[in-house]
Scaffold this active site. Structure first.
Site, PDB file in Angstrom:
ATOM      1  N   ASP A   1       0.789  -1.246   0.000  1.00 46.99           N
ATOM      2  CA  ASP A   1       0.000   0.000   0.000  1.00 46.99           C
ATOM      3  C   ASP A   1       0.820   1.297   0.000  1.00 46.99           C
ATOM      4  OD1 ASP A   1      -1.496  -2.139   0.863  1.00 46.99           O
ATOM      5  OD2 ASP A   1      -2.201  -1.206   2.684  1.00 46.99           O
TER       6      ASP A   1
ATOM      7  N   GLN B   1       4.121   0.600   2.292  1.00 50.59           N
ATOM      8  CA  GLN B   1       4.367  -0.646   3.005  1.00 50.59           C
ATOM      9  C   GLN B   1       5.520  -1.374   2.313  1.00 50.59           C
ATOM     10  OE1 GLN B   1       1.732  -2.158   5.691  1.00 50.59           O
ATOM     11  NE2 GLN B   1       2.403  -0.039   5.894  1.00 50.59           N
TER      12      GLN B   1
ATOM     13  N   ARG C   1      -7.817  -1.333  11.514  1.00 50.61           N
ATOM     14  CA  ARG C   1      -6.549  -0.775  11.020  1.00 50.61           C
ATOM     15  C   ARG C   1      -6.691   0.327   9.974  1.00 50.61           C
ATOM     16  NH1 ARG C   1      -6.232  -6.283   9.511  1.00 50.61           N
ATOM     17  NH2 ARG C   1      -6.733  -6.703   7.337  1.00 50.61           N
ATOM     18  N   ASP C   2      -5.520   0.877   9.648  1.00 48.59           N
ATOM     19  CA  ASP C   2      -5.313   1.796   8.519  1.00 48.59           C
ATOM     20  C   ASP C   2      -5.887   3.199   8.739  1.00 48.59           C
ATOM     21  OD1 ASP C   2      -4.224  -0.504   7.443  1.00 48.59           O
ATOM     22  OD2 ASP C   2      -6.012  -0.998   6.274  1.00 48.59           O
TER      23      ASP C   2
ATOM     24  N   GLU D   1     -10.714  -2.552   4.544  1.00 48.79           N
ATOM     25  CA  GLU D   1      -9.374  -2.055   4.829  1.00 48.79           C
ATOM     26  C   GLU D   1      -9.219  -0.671   4.194  1.00 48.79           C
ATOM     27  OE1 GLU D   1      -6.426  -5.776   4.902  1.00 48.79           O
ATOM     28  OE2 GLU D   1      -7.144  -5.385   2.891  1.00 48.79           O
TER      29      GLU D   1
HETATM   30  C1  FRU Z   1      -3.958  -3.702   2.608  1.00 50.17           C
HETATM   31  C2  FRU Z   1      -3.365  -4.109   3.944  1.00 50.17           C
HETATM   32  C3  FRU Z   1      -3.738  -3.127   5.034  1.00 50.17           C
HETATM   33  C4  FRU Z   1      -2.625  -3.321   6.023  1.00 50.17           C
HETATM   34  C5  FRU Z   1      -1.443  -3.553   5.116  1.00 50.17           C
HETATM   35  C6  FRU Z   1      -0.402  -4.486   5.648  1.00 50.17           C
HETATM   36  O1  FRU Z   1      -3.231  -4.179   1.526  1.00 50.17           O
HETATM   37  O2  FRU Z   1      -3.770  -5.424   4.268  1.00 50.17           O
HETATM   38  O3  FRU Z   1      -5.013  -3.340   5.589  1.00 50.17           O
HETATM   39  O4  FRU Z   1      -2.427  -2.197   6.842  1.00 50.17           O
HETATM   40  O5  FRU Z   1      -1.947  -4.070   3.897  1.00 50.17           O
HETATM   41  O6  FRU Z   1       0.722  -4.503   4.851  1.00 50.17           O
END
Ligand code: FRU
Length: 467
Positions: free
Chosen positions: A38, A54, A162-163, A221
């Protein structure tokens, strides 16, 4: 494997293999080597765009999630910066999941989801804060992390929490987080408020997935929530194609109207948006998959989002990208029927941009083929079938209503080695992957089914590398 130096050494080692891969894009943003997913925390700061992402510096598979970091003056050419977040393994942190970066009165602040061996993504995620005092060159985790735990919801059992997506409004900070309520089979986006980014109050669910089809409502997400025109937009990534809804926002609740695909490709995921200094809403998303090792994943080109009169989004590639255009081949006013090949001989590059306006005279469908496969191998095409209302690029496809009643189509196609992005009338997008070498990129062939098509104009530019 827990120091910044270990991470840098590991990325440096993988760079050679990554750079030799013939499928690795040349003008899409990606990590210097190894895994990325991401986009995180895009922000315009002191005259430059900053992007985080990420990143697994140790491998070309997902794991040991860090935050990579890069910046750009022009939105096109990027400079890699030191890794921003390394998991604090000594404090029980294993991954630094996705989040946002905001400017808190001159202090750049990252809000992200912390995951650890004793904090599983399903049931134990925490929200953490990191700050920078040297213009984002290095980051210090806030000493009293976490800033939020699941307890903030009282009895509400939130899973896969999350996120953080964070914005400023009416002298306060607001945050949305994604997940689902245990046993509900409904994705949820939850809303929070703070005056200092440290102390947060939970307000209520902003929106739940009940009006969305089964496949896309289970868990949400990477929420993005922002005003556009006189409406609000909610984007969620539901472990499936990414969806958005245009709707209204009142009393801390978002009321969605229709849900639509943000892009019709499965390889497009976890988009992140930002408002830039020109007040444009920019978006990047992760494009999944790699090549032959040494790298995996890249980002889409920056897309500018606007709202159409029909309350649906419009998408344009950022105009800044035009500085990458090199030699151009132009054609106009050509009537095509059946197979037409050799329109362009010897393209011999698979870093290209194609802008094409065509009108269906009485044809049912058309497709174009760009790569020449080995004999007898099935080849990928990009095309439109107006009878079936279908639009495709390689293995990715979408069903589109307006194909049935419109005759004129604008296709804006970006081919960057194995990565393909297609904009159709700037109303629908399709991201795809095709694995061919530049030696097979020789010619553009049109196939027209049953009837004629007029090409109003066609431009093909060779595109140079951004690195
Ligand atoms: C989406 C995700 C997010 C998480 C991240 C982990 O692709 O699954 O929800 O924060 O990737 O790398």
């Amino acid at each position: 494997m827990d120091s910044l130096q270990d991470a840098i050494d590991s990325v440096n080692k993988a760079k050679k293999i990554a750079s030799e891969c013939i499928y690795r894009p040349k003008y899409h943003f990606l990590a210097p080597a190894n895994w990325m997913n991401d986009p995180n925390g895009p922000i315009f700061y002191k005259g430059e765009y900053h992007l985080f992402y990420q990143h697994n510096p140790y491998d070309d598979n997902w794991g040991h999630i860090h935050w990579g970091h890069a910046k750009s003056k022009d939105l096109v050419h990027w400079k890699h910066l030191p890794i921003a977040l390394v998991p604090s393994t000594k404090s029980g942190e294993e991954h630094c999941f996705s989040g946002s970066c905001v400017n808190n009165d001159g202090i750049p602040s990252i809000l992200y989801t912390s995951i650890g061996p004793n904090k599983r993504p399903e049931t134990g995620a925490e929200q953490w804060l990191a700050l920078s005092e040297d213009d984002m060159m290095s980051w210090r985790k806030y000493s009293s992390n976490p800033i939020m735990t699941l307890k903030i919801h009282g009895n509400l059992d939130v899973r896969e929490w999350r996120d953080p997506y964070v914005w400023r409004e009416d002298d306060h900070w607001y945050m949305v987080l994604g997940g689902h309520i245990h046993n509900s089979e409904k994705g949820v986006v939850l809303l929070y408020k703070s005056s200092d980014l440290i102390h947060w109050t939970y307000l209520n669910p902003l929106c739940e997935g009940k009006n969305v089809d089964k496949k896309t409502r289970r868990n949400w997400e990477c929420p993005n929530f922002f005003p556009l025109g006189n409406k609000y937009i909610l984007i969620v990534s539901p472990h499936n194609k990414v969806v958005y809804s245009v709707g209204s926002y009142e009393n801390y609740k978002f009321t969605p109207e229709e849900w639509n695909y943000l892009d019709h490709g499965y390889v497009f995921y976890a988009p992140m948006t930002m408002l830039d200094s020109k007040k444009r809403r920019l978006m990047w998303a992760w494009i999944r998959d790699g090549g032959e090792g040494g790298w995996n994943g890249c980002l889409t080109l920056p897309r500018v989002l606007t709202l159409g009169a029909d309350n649906k989004l419009r998408f344009k590639p950022a105009p800044e990208l035009q500085i990458l255009r090199k030699e151009c081949t132009h054609m106009e006013d050509i009537i095509l029927s059946e197979e037409v090949s050799n329109l362009f001989n010897n393209i011999q590059t698979n870093s290209l941009e194609i802008l094409l306006e065509l009108e269906f005279i009485d044809a049912k469908s058309f497709k174009l083929q760009f790569f020449q496969p080995d004999e007898n191998k099935k080849v990928d095409t990009i095309g439109i079938d107006i009878k079936k209302g279908k639009f495709w690029a390689g293995k990715e496809k979408g069903k589109i209503d307006f194909l049935n009643h419109e005759k004129r189509f604008l296709l804006h196609i970006f081919i960057d080695r194995s990565v393909i992005e297609v904009f159709l009338n700037y109303r629908e997008c399709l991201t795809s992957r095709m694995y061919y070498s530049s030696e097979t990129a020789k010619n553009l062939i049109f196939f027209i089914a049953e009837g004629k098509i007029k090409i109003n104009y066609l431009d093909i530019w060779k595109i140079e590398s951004i690195w």
